[in-house]
Structures are given as structure tokens and as C-alpha cells.
Design a protein around this motif. Structure first.
Motif, PDB file in Angstrom:
ATOM      1  N   ASP A 226      -1.835   9.240  11.450  1.00 33.43           N
ATOM      2  CA  ASP A 226      -2.985   9.564  10.623  1.00 33.43           C
ATOM      3  C   ASP A 226      -2.785  10.944   9.993  1.00 33.43           C
ATOM      4  O   ASP A 226      -2.123  11.805  10.565  1.00 33.43           O
ATOM      5  CB  ASP A 226      -4.283   9.597  11.438  1.00 33.43           C
ATOM      6  CG  ASP A 226      -4.770   8.223  11.835  1.00 33.43           C
ATOM      7  OD1 ASP A 226      -4.598   7.278  11.037  1.00 33.43           O
ATOM      8  OD2 ASP A 226      -5.317   8.091  12.932  1.00 33.43           O
TER       9      ASP A 226
ATOM     10  N   CYS B  27       1.298   4.189  -3.403  1.00 35.80           N
ATOM     11  CA  CYS B  27       0.907   5.599  -3.381  1.00 35.80           C
ATOM     12  C   CYS B  27       1.559   6.380  -4.506  1.00 35.80           C
ATOM     13  O   CYS B  27       0.988   7.319  -5.017  1.00 35.80           O
ATOM     14  CB  CYS B  27       1.271   6.238  -2.045  1.00 35.80           C
ATOM     15  SG  CYS B  27       0.114   5.861  -0.735  1.00 35.80           S
TER      16      CYS B  27
ATOM     17  N   GLY C 117     -10.541   5.101  -1.815  1.00 38.98           N
ATOM     18  CA  GLY C 117     -10.150   6.506  -1.805  1.00 38.98           C
ATOM     19  C   GLY C 117      -9.875   7.015  -3.205  1.00 38.98           C
ATOM     20  O   GLY C 117      -9.156   6.376  -3.964  1.00 38.98           O
TER      21      GLY C 117
ATOM     22  N   HIS D 165       2.129   4.680   7.158  1.00 41.00           N
ATOM     23  CA  HIS D 165       1.768   3.316   6.779  1.00 41.00           C
ATOM     24  C   HIS D 165       2.152   2.253   7.800  1.00 41.00           C
ATOM     25  O   HIS D 165       1.516   1.208   7.863  1.00 41.00           O
ATOM     26  CB  HIS D 165       2.378   2.956   5.416  1.00 41.00           C
ATOM     27  CG  HIS D 165       1.644   3.558   4.265  1.00 41.00           C
ATOM     28  ND1 HIS D 165       0.484   3.032   3.763  1.00 41.00           N
ATOM     29  CD2 HIS D 165       1.906   4.666   3.528  1.00 41.00           C
ATOM     30  CE1 HIS D 165       0.059   3.775   2.764  1.00 41.00           C
ATOM     31  NE2 HIS D 165       0.903   4.774   2.592  1.00 41.00           N
TER      32      HIS D 165
ATOM     33  N   GLU E 145      -8.905   1.063  -0.811  1.00 43.79           N
ATOM     34  CA  GLU E 145     -10.057   1.090   0.097  1.00 43.79           C
ATOM     35  C   GLU E 145     -11.132   2.047  -0.401  1.00 43.79           C
ATOM     36  O   GLU E 145     -11.987   2.484   0.368  1.00 43.79           O
ATOM     37  CB  GLU E 145      -9.586   1.479   1.499  1.00 43.79           C
ATOM     38  CG  GLU E 145      -8.625   0.457   2.091  1.00 43.79           C
ATOM     39  CD  GLU E 145      -7.918   0.965   3.338  1.00 43.79           C
ATOM     40  OE1 GLU E 145      -8.121   2.134   3.738  1.00 43.79           O
ATOM     41  OE2 GLU E 145      -7.145   0.177   3.915  1.00 43.79           O
TER      42      GLU E 145
ATOM     43  N   ASN F 262      -8.084  14.179  -1.554  1.00 43.16           N
ATOM     44  CA  ASN F 262      -7.661  12.943  -0.898  1.00 43.16           C
ATOM     45  C   ASN F 262      -6.149  12.734  -1.019  1.00 43.16           C
ATOM     46  O   ASN F 262      -5.644  11.670  -0.706  1.00 43.16           O
ATOM     47  CB  ASN F 262      -8.400  11.739  -1.502  1.00 43.16           C
ATOM     48  CG  ASN F 262      -8.191  10.475  -0.699  1.00 43.16           C
ATOM     49  OD1 ASN F 262      -8.299  10.466   0.518  1.00 43.16           O
ATOM     50  ND2 ASN F 262      -7.855   9.402  -1.382  1.00 43.16           N
TER      51      ASN F 262
ATOM     52  N   HIS G 161      -2.298   8.922  -0.848  1.00 41.73           N
ATOM     53  CA  HIS G 161      -3.755   8.897  -0.733  1.00 41.73           C
ATOM     54  C   HIS G 161      -4.095   8.893   0.755  1.00 41.73           C
ATOM     55  O   HIS G 161      -3.717   7.959   1.463  1.00 41.73           O
ATOM     56  CB  HIS G 161      -4.336   7.629  -1.359  1.00 41.73           C
ATOM     57  CG  HIS G 161      -4.276   7.583  -2.845  1.00 41.73           C
ATOM     58  ND1 HIS G 161      -3.148   7.207  -3.533  1.00 41.73           N
ATOM     59  CD2 HIS G 161      -5.219   7.863  -3.774  1.00 41.73           C
ATOM     60  CE1 HIS G 161      -3.402   7.257  -4.837  1.00 41.73           C
ATOM     61  NE2 HIS G 161      -4.638   7.647  -5.008  1.00 41.73           N
ATOM     62  N   VAL G 162      -4.801   9.905   1.235  1.00 46.09           N
ATOM     63  CA  VAL G 162      -5.189   9.950   2.650  1.00 46.09           C
ATOM     64  C   VAL G 162      -6.069   8.743   2.964  1.00 46.09           C
ATOM     65  O   VAL G 162      -5.829   8.012   3.916  1.00 46.09           O
ATOM     66  CB  VAL G 162      -5.901  11.280   2.982  1.00 46.09           C
ATOM     67  CG1 VAL G 162      -6.394  11.285   4.412  1.00 46.09           C
ATOM     68  CG2 VAL G 162      -4.955  12.455   2.727  1.00 46.09           C
ATOM     69  N   ARG G 163      -7.095   8.535   2.165  1.00 48.31           N
ATOM     70  CA  ARG G 163      -7.870   7.288   2.213  1.00 48.31           C
ATOM     71  C   ARG G 163      -7.367   6.467   1.038  1.00 48.31           C
ATOM     72  O   ARG G 163      -7.542   6.855  -0.117  1.00 48.31           O
ATOM     73  CB  ARG G 163      -9.361   7.563   2.086  1.00 48.31           C
ATOM     74  CG  ARG G 163     -10.190   6.293   2.127  1.00 48.31           C
ATOM     75  CD  ARG G 163     -11.686   6.589   2.197  1.00 48.31           C
ATOM     76  NE  ARG G 163     -12.419   5.366   2.045  1.00 48.31           N
ATOM     77  CZ  ARG G 163     -13.458   5.218   1.236  1.00 48.31           C
ATOM     78  NH1 ARG G 163     -13.914   6.246   0.535  1.00 48.31           N
ATOM     79  NH2 ARG G 163     -14.072   4.070   1.142  1.00 48.31           N
ATOM     80  N   HIS G 164      -6.729   5.334   1.329  1.00 48.15           N
ATOM     81  CA  HIS G 164      -6.011   4.584   0.305  1.00 48.15           C
ATOM     82  C   HIS G 164      -6.921   4.189  -0.856  1.00 48.15           C
ATOM     83  O   HIS G 164      -8.089   3.860  -0.677  1.00 48.15           O
ATOM     84  CB  HIS G 164      -5.363   3.331   0.911  1.00 48.15           C
ATOM     85  CG  HIS G 164      -4.253   2.818   0.069  1.00 48.15           C
ATOM     86  ND1 HIS G 164      -4.452   1.991  -0.992  1.00 48.15           N
ATOM     87  CD2 HIS G 164      -2.925   3.082   0.100  1.00 48.15           C
ATOM     88  CE1 HIS G 164      -3.296   1.725  -1.572  1.00 48.15           C
ATOM     89  NE2 HIS G 164      -2.355   2.377  -0.926  1.00 48.15           N
ATOM     90  N   TRP G 165      -6.346   4.208  -2.062  1.00 46.28           N
ATOM     91  CA  TRP G 165      -7.091   3.887  -3.278  1.00 46.28           C
ATOM     92  C   TRP G 165      -7.709   2.497  -3.202  1.00 46.28           C
ATOM     93  O   TRP G 165      -8.838   2.289  -3.619  1.00 46.28           O
ATOM     94  CB  TRP G 165      -6.164   4.009  -4.490  1.00 46.28           C
ATOM     95  CG  TRP G 165      -6.854   3.833  -5.790  1.00 46.28           C
ATOM     96  CD1 TRP G 165      -7.581   4.775  -6.472  1.00 46.28           C
ATOM     97  CD2 TRP G 165      -6.902   2.640  -6.572  1.00 46.28           C
ATOM     98  NE1 TRP G 165      -8.070   4.233  -7.632  1.00 46.28           N
ATOM     99  CE2 TRP G 165      -7.674   2.929  -7.719  1.00 46.28           C
ATOM    100  CE3 TRP G 165      -6.371   1.377  -6.425  1.00 46.28           C
ATOM    101  CZ2 TRP G 165      -7.920   1.995  -8.698  1.00 46.28           C
ATOM    102  CZ3 TRP G 165      -6.613   0.436  -7.400  1.00 46.28           C
ATOM    103  CH2 TRP G 165      -7.383   0.753  -8.518  1.00 46.28           C
TER     104      TRP G 165
ATOM    105  N   LYS H 107       0.832  -1.210   0.000  1.00 44.79           N
ATOM    106  CA  LYS H 107       0.000   0.000   0.000  1.00 44.79           C
ATOM    107  C   LYS H 107       0.859   1.249   0.000  1.00 44.79           C
ATOM    108  O   LYS H 107       0.569   2.217  -0.686  1.00 44.79           O
ATOM    109  CB  LYS H 107      -0.943  -0.001   1.199  1.00 44.79           C
ATOM    110  CG  LYS H 107      -2.113  -0.931   1.028  1.00 44.79           C
ATOM    111  CD  LYS H 107      -3.045  -0.840   2.207  1.00 44.79           C
ATOM    112  CE  LYS H 107      -4.238  -1.759   2.020  1.00 44.79           C
ATOM    113  NZ  LYS H 107      -5.187  -1.646   3.128  1.00 44.79           N
TER     114      LYS H 107
END
Length: 126
Positions: free
Chosen positions: A123, A37, A99, A118, A97, A105, A91-95, A33
Motif C-alpha cells: 500500500d 497508471c 481516484g 499492484h 475506482e 493522488n 494513482h494511489v487510489r486507482h483512476w 490497472k
């Protein structure tokens, strides 16, 4: 245009073992993950003979225009202030998931701070 591209192979017979990164060996989902990014990772499922059964979609990257906008907006790592040239799009909210790959984002993080997010429970709050 992305210059990086990684192949991540998984065994169809035992997916719980995780996957191997091309020329690197086994990596965790969290490491994948983090790498995805700012690069492309193609997940490939292999049978017991090493024959590809399924080739997944590439992870989403920020476009060159989005990266320029992140450089202008963030001016560097949003956590420690490192120079923008040392930063990666995150990605703040991972792709993976759900995002989106958009400016709302996304942010810039240096490698060290990216690792903190990670792997060490940090956060990002925009």
C-alpha cells in the motif's frame, strides 16, 4: 504527450474470461490497472465475429506538467529511491475506482515497486 497506447479487447459473450491485450494475449484486471497508471488503455468489447461493439474511454494519464511536479516532489521512486527516469506515475487510489489524476493522488514508482503495489499487496500512504 503519451507515447504508449494499448488496446484491450473483451468478448461480449463471455466477459468472465477477461480481455486480451493487443499483440500480447490475455491479461488480468490487476495487470491492466498497473499498465494504465502510465499509459492509455482502451477497452474494446467485441462480438463473436470480432466486431467492436463498444469502445471505452481511455484511462487517465498524468499530464506532462503533473509528471514534472511529481519528479520535483518525489525525486524518484517513493519506495526504493530508484532514479526518477526509471519511474512511472501511479494513482494511489486507482483512476478506475474514482481516484483523481492529481498530485495529491499521484506518486512515482519504479517498475519493480509498481509491481509490488499492484500484485503483492503493498500500500502507498502519502
Amino acid at each position: 504527450k503519451p507515447t504508449n497506447g494499448l488496446l484491450w479487447t473483451w468478448s461480449a459473450d463471455n466477459p468472465a474470461l477477461g480481455g486480451d491485450l493487443q499483440n500480447m494475449g490475455a491479461i488480468t484486471e490487476a495487470t491492466a490497472k498497473m499498465l494504465s497508471c502510465d499509459t492509455t488503455i482502451t477497452k474494446i468489447i467485441l462480438n463473436t465475429d470480432g466486431v467492436p461493439l463498444d469502445v471505452g474511454l481511455k484511462e487517465r494519464l498524468f499530464t506532462p506538467g503533473q509528471r514534472k511536479a511529481l519528479l520535483v516532489r518525489d525525486r524518484g521512486c517513493i519506495k526504493c529511491g530508484a532514479h526518477a527516469g526509471r519511474c512511472q506515475g501511479h494513482h494511489v487510489r486507482h483512476w478506475s475506482e474514482g481516484g483523481p489524476t492529481d498530485l495529491d493522488n499521484g506518486c512515482l514508482l519504479c517498475s519493480s515497486c509498481h509491481d509490488d503495489v499492484h500484485h503483492h499487496g503493498w500500500d502507498i500512504i502519502m
